[in-house]
Design an enzyme around this catalytic site. Structure first.
Site, PDB file in Angstrom:
ATOM      1  CB  CYS A 251      -0.897  -0.021   1.240  1.00  0.00           C
ATOM      2  SG  CYS A 251      -1.681   1.558   1.585  1.00  0.00           S
TER       3      CYS A 251
ATOM      4  CD  GLU B  39      -2.223  -0.348   7.743  1.00  0.00           C
ATOM      5  OE1 GLU B  39      -1.574  -1.058   8.547  1.00  0.00           O
ATOM      6  OE2 GLU B  39      -2.095  -0.443   6.512  1.00  0.00           O
TER       7      GLU B  39
ATOM      8  CB  THR C 165      -3.962   4.253   5.024  1.00  0.00           C
ATOM      9  OG1 THR C 165      -4.683   3.041   5.207  1.00  0.00           O
ATOM     10  CG2 THR C 165      -2.917   4.073   3.941  1.00  0.00           C
TER      11      THR C 165
ATOM     12  CG  HIS D 263     -10.895   4.623  -0.860  1.00  0.00           C
ATOM     13  ND1 HIS D 263      -9.683   5.053  -1.348  1.00  0.00           N
ATOM     14  CD2 HIS D 263     -10.610   3.903   0.255  1.00  0.00           C
ATOM     15  CE1 HIS D 263      -8.720   4.623  -0.551  1.00  0.00           C
ATOM     16  NE2 HIS D 263      -9.252   3.917   0.419  1.00  0.00           N
TER      17      HIS D 263
ATOM     18  CD  GLU E  43      -5.870  -0.967   2.947  1.00  0.00           C
ATOM     19  OE1 GLU E  43      -4.779  -1.373   2.524  1.00  0.00           O
ATOM     20  OE2 GLU E  43      -6.138   0.213   3.161  1.00  0.00           O
TER      21      GLU E  43
ATOM     22  CE1 TYR F 179      -9.811   0.544  -1.031  1.00  0.00           C
ATOM     23  CE2 TYR F 179      -8.898  -1.559  -0.386  1.00  0.00           C
ATOM     24  CZ  TYR F 179      -9.291  -0.293  -0.069  1.00  0.00           C
ATOM     25  OH  TYR F 179      -9.160   0.160   1.218  1.00  0.00           O
TER      26      TYR F 179
END
Ligand SMILES: Cc1cc2nc3c(=O)[nH]c(=O)nc-3n(C[C@H](O)[C@H](O)[C@H](O)COP(=O)(O)OP(=O)(O)OC[C@H]3O[C@@H](n4cnc5c(N)ncnc54)[C@H](O)[C@@H]3O)c2cc1C
Ligand code: SF4
Length: 498
Positions: A97, A254, A188, A289, A443, A293
């Site tokens: 990420c 995170e 995040t 959002h 996630e 992904y």
């Protein structure tokens, strides 16, 4: 303006953030071995903009300058599509990420929501918001998106919680701004950001007015405490050597963010009390959002590559079931990408001028993401064999007497270095069980909303009455003619571009 990865890393040095990890304050997060891989992942977003400006940057209509795409407000359908292309590429380059999409999606959703609040109430949020956009673009900042409250009893709205701090809310007002308290969970890249945008996490009612607050705060604002989240196998990055980590350079981040009377100046407040717009903001943010992904398809490319490499190193690459499993992995990975990019291609222009991706297909994309990475992980582990979880440590490989023995007994096919075989196994472990499984699996399940949240949105837009009429007509059964004046999702499906 921060332009390169190095400039970005330097911009994080010397800040006074109140960060806790293992019960101790972290003085220098940039050089902390457990935190640094997450800093490197964000740095990659700057370096990609330098090496491939078409993909990862854009010209801002607000500043006239070339800026990082993560700070760009989508002014066309292509802008939305290019976000997805950049995200897949960064997933490939980092295998983790890279943390900047929450901020990008918050900026884009607030563009339309602030405009529409102003339209309804004659407020001045949109211009303030544009000033903030210009400010962040001119400096090349990283923006975190702080939406998820800790939420306490999930069956109760914010105002009915036993402790009001379970949702972030306004505690005090002055002529200059507001003070907020509460906590946001799972944030995040918050420590790697320069500013964060605080937003409500659910639909709010009139009694929740004090929870309807949206504002931007610098991450080093007084009153903020960060508690770093643990990731599986995270302390491996504090050991000697890089082999056991699997992906030594890159990781996600995170943390829990606790706000204790944190001040937000008027110029950075983009919603204050307009509770009836909270649901709109949550829906527009999650719409962007949920198709962001596609980042997982970039990580999926790495996992497929690792699975193919281990099959090759084991001498079984040509076996038909291996080839078929690699095809299955590719099929699932491309399904994630296809739905994400389709949502972006189906974008429509909002009243404020920003382009917003398609809600139905974004939800379908995210719903696939709650399942398919788990199946890719299962297949990768199938191809990896049991050694992935039973192999000795790098210290054993480096041992004077053990080393040669392990080299001999852990060999794959001839011509392959034993350590290369082990490195690939550690990478599969990293993505499917270790540090980067946080981003690739859990996630994928919960980020941007747990699976049920997508099913609710899909159900809302499924237009069952219209579909029933289609069926009744073809079956020759009694019923009204389907309305060809398409509405909602169908209107977007049949919109013809000229
Ligand atoms: C790695 C990771 C990174 C993240 N990054 C960010 C970020 O940067 N910014 C941000 O704002 N958020 C972030 N999130 C948060 C994410 O959006 C939430 O995890 C998600 O919304 C689910 O909330 P929760 O984790 O509190 O789970 P919960 O709400 O506790 O959900 C657990 C289960 O309970 C169910 N449930 C919850 N409420 C109800 C209800 N009222 N009725 C019936 N069932 C219910 C859910 O469907 C789910 O099955 C991140 C999450 C993860 C895991
Ligand atoms: S999980 Fe993916 S979409 Fe979310 S911030 Fe990380 S890279 Fe971006």
């Amino acid at each position: 303006m921060i332009r390169t990865g190095k400039e970005y890393i330097d911009s994080l040095r010397g800040r006074k953030l109140n960060i806790y990890l293992f019960g101790k304050q972290v003085e220098d997060p940039v050089e902390h071995p457990m935190i640094r891989p997450s800093v490197n992942a964000v740095a990659a977003t700057y370096d990609l903009a330098e090496s491939n400006p078409e993909l990862a940057s854009a010209i801002s209509p607000y500043t006239g300058e070339r800026i990082n795409r993560f700070l760009h407000i989508a002014a066309s359908r292509d802008d939305v599509v290019n976000q997805n292309k950049m995200q897949r590429r960064l997933g490939q380059l980092t295998g983790t990420c890279f943390q900047r999409c929450v901020g990008m999606d918050a900026l884009n959703s607030l563009h339309s929501v602030t405009w529409e609040i102003d339209e309804a109430y004659g407020t001045g949020y949109h211009q303030r918001f544009l000033n903030f956009v210009k400010f962040t673009q001119s400096n090349g900042y990283v923006i975190g998106g702080a939406m998820t409250d800790v939420k306490g009893d999930r069956s109760k709205p914010p105002h009915a919680q036993a402790d009001l701090d379970l949702y972030v809310h306004v505690t005090k007002r002055t002529a200059d701004g507001v003070y907020i308290s509460g906590a946001k969970a799972h944030q995040t890249g918050c420590i790697n950001s320069h500013w964060m945008i605080v937003m409500p996490t659910i639909r709010l009612g009139e009694a929740d007015r004090e929870f309807a607050i949206v504002g931007a705060v610098p991450v080093d604002a007084e009153g903020i405490t960060y508690v770093y989240g643990r990731q599986s196998c995270d302390t491996r990055s504090m050991e000697e050597g890089d082999l056991d980590v699997g992906n030594a350079n890159y990781g996600g981040q995170e943390a829990m963010v606790i706000f204790k009377d944190v001040f937000i100046s008027n110029e950075y407040i983009f919603m204050d009390g307009e509770y009836d717009f909270a649901a709109m903001l949550v829906e527009r943010f999650t719409c962007y959002h949920r198709r962001s992904y596609v980042c997982k398809s970039g990580v999926g490319d790495v996992l497929i590559g690792a699975a193919a490499a281990i099959a090759d190193f084991n001498g079984v690459e040509k076996a038909s079931h291996i080839r078929d499993k690699l095809v299955e992995m590719t099929h699932q990975n491309e399904t994630i990408y296809s739905t994400g990019i389709a949502s972006s291609y189906q974008s429509t222009q909002m009243k404020s001028g920003v382009y917003q991706c398609d809600d139905m297909i974004a939800n379908v994309c995210k719903h696939h993401v709650t399942k398919m990475p788990y199946e890719l992980a299962r297949l990768a582990q199938d191809l990896a064999g049991g050694l992935m979880v039973t192999m000795p440590s790098q210290a054993d490989l480096d041992h004077e007497e053990l080393g040669p023995l392990l080299d001999k007994f852990l060999k794959g096919r001839e011509g392959v270095d034993t350590r290369d075989r082990l490195r690939i196994l550690r990478l599969i472990e990293n993505i499917t069980l270790g540090r980067n499984a946080v981003g690739y699996l859990t996630e994928s399940m919960h980020g941007a909303g747990s699976p049920q949240a997508q099913r609710v949105q899909i159900a809302r837009q499924s237009q069952l009455d219209y579909k029933k009429k289609l069926a009744l007509r073809l079956a020759g059964a009694a019923g009204e003619e389907p309305d060809e004046d398409f509405e909602e999702y169908m209107a977007r499906v049949f919109r013809v571009e000229t």
